[in-house]
Design a protein around this motif. Sequence first.
Motif, short mmCIF file in Angstrom:
data_model
loop_
_atom_site.label_atom_id
_atom_site.label_comp_id
_atom_site.label_asym_id
_atom_site.label_seq_id
_atom_site.Cartn_x
_atom_site.Cartn_y
_atom_site.Cartn_z
N TYR A 150 -3.30 10.01 -4.57
CA TYR A 150 -4.07 8.33 -4.52
C TYR A 150 -3.91 7.52 -2.98
O TYR A 150 -2.17 7.39 -2.80
CB TYR A 150 -3.69 8.01 -5.91
N LEU A 151 -4.74 7.37 -2.76
CA LEU A 151 -3.55 5.12 -2.84
C LEU A 151 -3.69 4.47 -3.47
O LEU A 151 -4.63 3.77 -4.27
CB LEU A 151 -5.79 5.52 -1.78
N CYS A 152 -2.43 3.41 -3.62
CA CYS A 152 -1.98 2.66 -4.41
C CYS A 152 -1.54 1.27 -4.10
O CYS A 152 -1.15 1.22 -2.54
CB CYS A 152 -0.59 3.08 -5.04
N LEU A 153 -1.79 0.51 -4.62
CA LEU A 153 -2.11 -1.05 -3.99
C LEU A 153 -1.15 -2.18 -4.91
O LEU A 153 -1.06 -1.94 -6.55
CB LEU A 153 -3.38 -0.96 -3.55
N ALA A 154 -0.51 -2.82 -4.38
CA ALA A 154 0.51 -3.50 -5.51
C ALA A 154 0.75 -4.70 -5.34
O ALA A 154 0.17 -5.01 -4.13
CB ALA A 154 1.33 -2.57 -5.97
N ARG A 155 0.47 -5.36 -6.59
CA ARG A 155 0.87 -7.13 -5.37
C ARG A 155 1.68 -7.85 -7.28
O ARG A 155 1.60 -7.63 -8.33
CB ARG A 155 -0.53 -7.84 -5.46
N GLU A 156 2.69 -8.78 -6.62
CA GLU A 156 3.18 -9.82 -7.53
C GLU A 156 2.38 -10.45 -7.86
O GLU A 156 1.41 -10.97 -6.96
CB GLU A 156 4.39 -10.11 -7.39
N ARG A 160 0.53 -1.19 -0.39
CA ARG A 160 0.29 -0.11 0.09
C ARG A 160 0.80 1.27 0.34
O ARG A 160 2.33 1.45 0.51
CB ARG A 160 -1.15 -0.03 1.53
N GLN A 161 0.91 1.87 -0.62
CA GLN A 161 1.41 3.32 -1.16
C GLN A 161 0.53 4.85 -0.84
O GLN A 161 -0.57 4.52 -2.08
CB GLN A 161 1.98 3.52 -2.03
N PHE A 162 0.40 5.64 -0.38
CA PHE A 162 -0.11 6.67 -0.83
C PHE A 162 1.30 7.57 -2.01
O PHE A 162 2.25 8.53 -1.96
CB PHE A 162 -0.06 7.68 0.31
N VAL A 163 0.74 8.18 -2.82
CA VAL A 163 1.16 9.14 -3.62
C VAL A 163 0.93 10.54 -4.06
O VAL A 163 -0.54 10.11 -4.31
CB VAL A 163 1.88 8.54 -5.45
N GLU A 164 1.55 11.47 -4.58
CA GLU A 164 0.95 12.78 -5.17
C GLU A 164 1.82 12.38 -5.82
O GLU A 164 2.66 12.38 -6.65
CB GLU A 164 1.26 13.44 -4.56
N GLU A 173 4.78 10.02 -1.14
CA GLU A 173 5.18 9.81 -2.26
C GLU A 173 4.81 10.71 -3.60
O GLU A 173 4.14 10.24 -4.40
CB GLU A 173 5.59 8.58 -2.85
N PRO A 174 6.05 11.74 -4.34
CA PRO A 174 6.28 12.67 -5.21
C PRO A 174 6.43 11.51 -6.40
O PRO A 174 7.43 10.97 -6.51
CB PRO A 174 7.21 13.28 -4.56
N ILE A 175 6.04 10.86 -7.19
CA ILE A 175 5.79 9.75 -8.34
C ILE A 175 4.88 10.93 -9.65
O ILE A 175 4.14 11.68 -9.46
CB ILE A 175 5.14 8.76 -8.08
N GLY A 176 5.66 10.84 -11.07
CA GLY A 176 5.83 11.05 -12.04
C GLY A 176 4.60 10.27 -13.61
O GLY A 176 4.78 9.28 -12.76
N GLU A 236 -8.19 7.83 -6.19
CA GLU A 236 -8.19 9.24 -5.07
C GLU A 236 -8.11 9.17 -3.82
O GLU A 236 -9.25 8.17 -3.79
CB GLU A 236 -8.37 10.71 -5.44
N VAL A 237 -6.96 9.81 -3.31
CA VAL A 237 -7.76 9.06 -1.35
C VAL A 237 -9.44 9.91 -1.37
O VAL A 237 -9.18 9.20 -0.17
CB VAL A 237 -6.31 10.50 -0.79
N ARG A 238 -9.58 10.87 -1.86
CA ARG A 238 -11.49 10.60 -1.06
C ARG A 238 -11.71 9.73 -0.85
O ARG A 238 -12.91 9.50 -0.69
CB ARG A 238 -11.62 11.95 -1.82
N HIS A 239 -11.73 8.59 -2.25
CA HIS A 239 -12.23 7.33 -2.20
C HIS A 239 -11.86 6.50 -0.87
O HIS A 239 -12.56 5.22 -1.00
CB HIS A 239 -12.33 7.30 -3.46
#
Length: 465
Positions: free
Chosen positions: A375-381, A364-368, A423-426, A403-406
Amino acid sequence: MATQKLYAGVKLREIRGRLALTQKSFADKLGVSLPYLNQMENNHRPVSAAVVLALAQEFGLDVTELTVGESERLVSDMREALADPVFTAATPPLADLRLAASNAPALARAFLDLHRAYRQNHERLASLDEALGREDAGLKPSPWEEVRDFFHYCDNYIDAVDRAAEHFATSAGPKRDVIRLAEDLLHRQGVALHYDDTPAIRRYDPAARRLVISARAQDATRRFQLLYQLALLTQNDLLEATLDFARFSTPEARDIAKIGLANYFAGAALLPYRAFLEAARETRHDLERLADLFGASIEQVAHRLSTLQRPGAKGIPFFFVRVDQAGTITKRHSATRLQFARFGGACPLWNVHQAFETPGKFLRQFVETPDGVRYLCLAREVSKPGGAFLAPVRRYAIGLGCEVRHASEMVYADGLDPRGRFEPIGISCRICERATCHQRSVPPLERRLKVNPDSRDLLPYEIAE
């Protein structure tokens, strides 16, 4: 904070055309004057709250249609294209790009098509060992990219196919035994179904009317492949009509798209829209519980969540992406403002790359993003074994986010502090504006550089303001 004005002239014209109304009739139904409607349709005036309310009450319109993400996707794609070194002049201001995407979307797409054609030609010229002396080395559109863009700009939601799949699933009864129904329908069509120990995941012999699905494949894969073949055999007229509407430029693109539409039907039949949307909300979008409820895989569930964009019954806008171990994006879709690079890989600071290090676990990760959206990001292999000791195992990482509002509607937000670090991502390094990213691989093409031979920091250059 001032409320952002809503300019949606193109969408208003599209809605009016869909309803086959003249400007005067449309204006009367909305309760506005003809000149006022004309000004709104040409983006000279914003859409008023009264008009938004009238659209909802008079036509039952899902007002979120007025702010769908196509314009944002076009802006993102144009910014990436304009970062190409071939454009030596100053990049048009972001406001100009937004105006082009809102007022002239067909022109914006034509520009993107032209740039894509240039890139394809440039890549072919760079491969002289393949191009020289070949009659077919001329410029051709990429069928794969054409199909990818078709789904991309449809929000990955094909209404007619989705509803047909839902109707099929509903006819299976309250227990939703779509597999038994599919087997019965194939039997009625004279198709013999076999599950054999074969390396091919699925093989159909139209002459013998024989369908073979690998017994080695995982259960979710077998179910999906059965429904895919059913779509080709029982939904051909619908698939062909959708392809006629899309007007693909080559037979190859049409063939690829037909596979994509059959895959879409299979996924929508396995995870029927309303039942899946209801279960997603009840489980707070718990991918493992949803996979268990519907007999699907984690990847199938994640992908389906990103397609819940039916007008009037939309789910959370998600993005979905799948990357291989080299970081190459192999699947991508976004119903959010976050857009993925059309060429190359994803931002290295994104947790989807770390998922390979923790197989079977959710990260789990919060990114901007540079535009300030969080955003709230979810990742899995995810692994796809071949079903035998010597068979190759395919490994991917999937990413899902909103988006984090959800975030409160996601079980994966539990225990995370939304006031913590984002985390600042692009999108990709060459169009990312961040000046201090320690993982930057190439300089941003839209910014000037300062190079000082007497000083070295994390990067061998400074990005000028």
